[in-house]
Write a protein that holds these residues in place. Sequence first.
Motif, PDB file in Angstrom:
ATOM      1  N   ILE A 127     -67.081 -14.444 -12.485  1.00 49.87           N
ATOM      2  CA  ILE A 127     -66.202 -13.787 -11.653  1.00 49.87           C
ATOM      3  C   ILE A 127     -66.691 -13.476 -10.548  1.00 49.87           C
ATOM      4  N   PRO A 128     -65.992 -13.987  -9.348  1.00 53.31           N
ATOM      5  CA  PRO A 128     -66.651 -13.816  -7.762  1.00 53.31           C
ATOM      6  C   PRO A 128     -67.042 -12.540  -7.603  1.00 53.31           C
ATOM      7  N   ASP A 129     -68.227 -12.006  -7.036  1.00 48.74           N
ATOM      8  CA  ASP A 129     -68.550 -10.821  -6.613  1.00 48.74           C
ATOM      9  C   ASP A 129     -67.811  -9.898  -5.816  1.00 48.74           C
ATOM     10  N   ARG A 130     -66.806 -10.395  -5.265  1.00 42.10           N
ATOM     11  CA  ARG A 130     -65.860  -9.538  -4.306  1.00 42.10           C
ATOM     12  C   ARG A 130     -64.791  -8.942  -5.529  1.00 42.10           C
ATOM     13  N   TYR A 131     -64.630  -9.203  -6.788  1.00 44.29           N
ATOM     14  CA  TYR A 131     -63.862  -8.692  -7.623  1.00 44.29           C
ATOM     15  C   TYR A 131     -64.578  -7.752  -8.655  1.00 44.29           C
ATOM     16  N   PRO A 132     -63.932  -6.758  -9.076  1.00 42.52           N
ATOM     17  CA  PRO A 132     -64.373  -6.143 -10.047  1.00 42.52           C
ATOM     18  C   PRO A 132     -64.639  -6.930 -11.421  1.00 42.52           C
ATOM     19  N   LYS A 133     -65.519  -6.551 -12.157  1.00 43.22           N
ATOM     20  CA  LYS A 133     -65.438  -7.301 -13.548  1.00 43.22           C
ATOM     21  C   LYS A 133     -65.198  -6.314 -14.814  1.00 43.22           C
ATOM     22  N   GLY A 134     -64.439  -7.305 -15.965  1.00 36.88           N
ATOM     23  CA  GLY A 134     -64.415  -6.513 -17.175  1.00 36.88           C
ATOM     24  C   GLY A 134     -65.026  -6.796 -18.298  1.00 36.88           C
ATOM     25  N   GLU A 135     -64.638  -6.405 -19.375  1.00 32.94           N
ATOM     26  CA  GLU A 135     -65.499  -6.563 -20.628  1.00 32.94           C
ATOM     27  C   GLU A 135     -65.144  -7.849 -21.324  1.00 32.94           C
ATOM     28  N   TYR A 136     -64.385  -8.441 -20.948  1.00 29.62           N
ATOM     29  CA  TYR A 136     -63.893  -9.719 -21.702  1.00 29.62           C
ATOM     30  C   TYR A 136     -64.414 -11.031 -21.339  1.00 29.62           C
ATOM     31  N   LEU A 137     -64.539 -11.941 -22.042  1.00 25.90           N
ATOM     32  CA  LEU A 137     -64.833 -13.345 -21.830  1.00 25.90           C
ATOM     33  C   LEU A 137     -63.600 -14.306 -22.401  1.00 25.90           C
ATOM     34  N   LEU A 138     -63.321 -15.102 -21.520  1.00 34.86           N
ATOM     35  CA  LEU A 138     -62.043 -15.788 -21.822  1.00 34.86           C
ATOM     36  C   LEU A 138     -62.621 -17.508 -22.001  1.00 34.86           C
ATOM     37  N   VAL A 139     -62.380 -18.093 -22.968  1.00 35.27           N
ATOM     38  CA  VAL A 139     -62.721 -19.448 -23.330  1.00 35.27           C
ATOM     39  C   VAL A 139     -61.310 -20.142 -23.614  1.00 35.27           C
ATOM     40  N   PHE A 140     -61.113 -21.401 -22.696  1.00 36.23           N
ATOM     41  CA  PHE A 140     -60.133 -21.981 -22.947  1.00 36.23           C
ATOM     42  C   PHE A 140     -59.965 -23.651 -22.908  1.00 36.23           C
ATOM     43  N   ASP A 141     -58.939 -24.324 -23.665  1.00 37.60           N
ATOM     44  CA  ASP A 141     -58.911 -25.782 -23.268  1.00 37.60           C
ATOM     45  C   ASP A 141     -57.709 -25.814 -22.418  1.00 37.60           C
ATOM     46  N   PRO A 142     -57.670 -26.030 -21.250  1.00 35.37           N
ATOM     47  CA  PRO A 142     -56.438 -25.777 -20.210  1.00 35.37           C
ATOM     48  C   PRO A 142     -55.262 -26.749 -20.697  1.00 35.37           C
ATOM     49  N   LEU A 143     -55.449 -28.008 -21.133  1.00 33.35           N
ATOM     50  CA  LEU A 143     -54.452 -28.792 -21.364  1.00 33.35           C
ATOM     51  C   LEU A 143     -54.930 -29.603 -22.519  1.00 33.35           C
ATOM     52  N   ASP A 144     -54.349 -29.246 -23.612  1.00 32.13           N
ATOM     53  CA  ASP A 144     -54.786 -29.980 -24.836  1.00 32.13           C
ATOM     54  C   ASP A 144     -53.846 -31.024 -25.016  1.00 32.13           C
ATOM     55  N   TRP A 174     -59.252 -12.223 -10.332  1.00 32.64           N
ATOM     56  CA  TRP A 174     -59.286 -11.126  -9.603  1.00 32.64           C
ATOM     57  C   TRP A 174     -58.431  -9.688 -10.188  1.00 32.64           C
ATOM     58  N   GLY A 175     -58.222 -10.008 -11.332  1.00 30.38           N
ATOM     59  CA  GLY A 175     -57.471  -8.771 -12.084  1.00 30.38           C
ATOM     60  C   GLY A 175     -58.597  -7.636 -12.856  1.00 30.38           C
ATOM     61  N   GLY A 176     -59.832  -7.982 -12.511  1.00 29.79           N
ATOM     62  CA  GLY A 176     -60.780  -6.948 -13.010  1.00 29.79           C
ATOM     63  C   GLY A 176     -60.964  -7.032 -14.532  1.00 29.79           C
ATOM     64  N   HIS A 177     -60.298  -7.707 -15.273  1.00 31.48           N
ATOM     65  CA  HIS A 177     -60.312  -7.724 -16.786  1.00 31.48           C
ATOM     66  C   HIS A 177     -61.283  -8.644 -17.352  1.00 31.48           C
ATOM     67  N   LEU A 178     -61.901  -9.363 -16.574  1.00 33.61           N
ATOM     68  CA  LEU A 178     -62.764 -10.565 -17.323  1.00 33.61           C
ATOM     69  C   LEU A 178     -64.501 -10.550 -16.649  1.00 33.61           C
ATOM     70  N   ALA A 179     -65.232 -10.809 -17.719  1.00 33.48           N
ATOM     71  CA  ALA A 179     -66.811 -10.791 -17.034  1.00 33.48           C
ATOM     72  C   ALA A 179     -67.011 -12.070 -16.637  1.00 33.48           C
ATOM     73  N   ALA A 180     -66.452 -12.962 -17.564  1.00 30.76           N
ATOM     74  CA  ALA A 180     -66.648 -14.591 -17.144  1.00 30.76           C
ATOM     75  C   ALA A 180     -65.844 -15.391 -18.099  1.00 30.76           C
ATOM     76  N   LEU A 181     -65.541 -16.720 -17.580  1.00 29.74           N
ATOM     77  CA  LEU A 181     -64.599 -17.549 -18.066  1.00 29.74           C
ATOM     78  C   LEU A 181     -65.341 -18.793 -18.550  1.00 29.74           C
ATOM     79  N   ALA A 182     -65.020 -19.675 -19.583  1.00 31.79           N
ATOM     80  CA  ALA A 182     -65.615 -20.921 -19.992  1.00 31.79           C
ATOM     81  C   ALA A 182     -64.496 -21.827 -20.216  1.00 31.79           C
TER      82      ALA A 182
END
Length: 340
Positions: free
Chosen positions: A98-115, A80-88
């Motif tokens: 990013i859900p349509d109800r939130y603004p989109k930003g210019e960054y993509l975030l990729v993560f291994d949530p638990l390594d 919801w922060g408006g900083h991301l365009a999408a995540l993977a």
Amino acid sequence: MKPISLTQFLIEQQREGRINADLRLLIEVVARACKRISIAVGKGALGGVLGSAGTENVQGETQKKLDVLSNEILLEANAWGGHLAALASEEMDDPHPIPDRYPKGEYLLVFDPLDGSSNIDVNISVGTIFSVLRCPEGVKNPDEKAFLQPGTQQVAAGYAVYGSSTVLVLTLGDGVHQFTLDREQGNFPLTHSRLRIPEDTSEFAINMSNMRHWEPPMRRYIEELLAGKTGPRGRDFNMRWVASMVADVHRILTRGGIFIYPRDLKDPGKPGKLRLMYEANPMAFIVEQAGGAATTGRERILDITPAQLHQRVPVFLGSKNEVERVTGYHLAADRAGEPA
Ligand code: AHG
Ligand code: MN
Ligand code: MN
């Protein structure tokens, strides 16, 4: 002198023009999510978070409850922060819009949530790894293709280790900085600036049980290390293997070493175990920024253009002189036309 907090550090980076407000927010949000994951990990059996979730991810691995929970924490925090365009994520087959109800930003975030999931139930350090890319210009609804950028395009990368203390290690492309979670205050004071990996080392990290499946240059390198003082290297080497990449890489960042997850021939269709986009790339960026090197045994990890989101690669990273030596062994074997 009182150390500055992550928040202060990021504000200074913004003032110096190194990052914009959105990237600052993104890092703050990821750090906040890591704090929540750290709390869940720390509760252990009391939090009901140990054990299997009974589901499988896209790589065919059984998910642990903490894999799923950490993924949800990162998704929810970043939506919801408006900083991301999408995540993977390692734990999701496809990129998450990013859900349509939130603004989109210019960054993509990729993560291994638990390594290091295999270490959750046995109370050994685990962590979170993340990488930040820019959404390609003009792309409104980023799909997998938008993410397939070489590691050199990362604008930030970091990891958290949930160990005897929780640390957050970060690069914005200008050195590597370490923050330690103050559990009472709930913030991340800066505890080490500009970490440097020594160029030489006598410590290596590898899962030796796969040795019979390795390629000849890989076997040659490890056999030379094992031969110690009386072998061609003329000195003894020590081995450490936590089986959580975050913890092994963190040790290397702290005191040097080489970490290897090589290609093995057990499953010839699988070019390695670790995933390029959310394990190898962020770690390679961090290690290079700390003066180390990171290759696949043949080429620089950060130069690879990914073909798939969940692509795997061999990983050799850490103290520069060792990474260069073992990479040299692979290239020499290729030139000599040795069969794998
Ligand atoms: P993950 O838990 O995210 O699937 O990653 C596990 C990785 C990495 O953390 C570690 O270095 C390696 O798997 C451990 O492999 P072994 O089981 O061969 O020790
Ligand atoms: Mn992992
Ligand atoms: Mn994982």
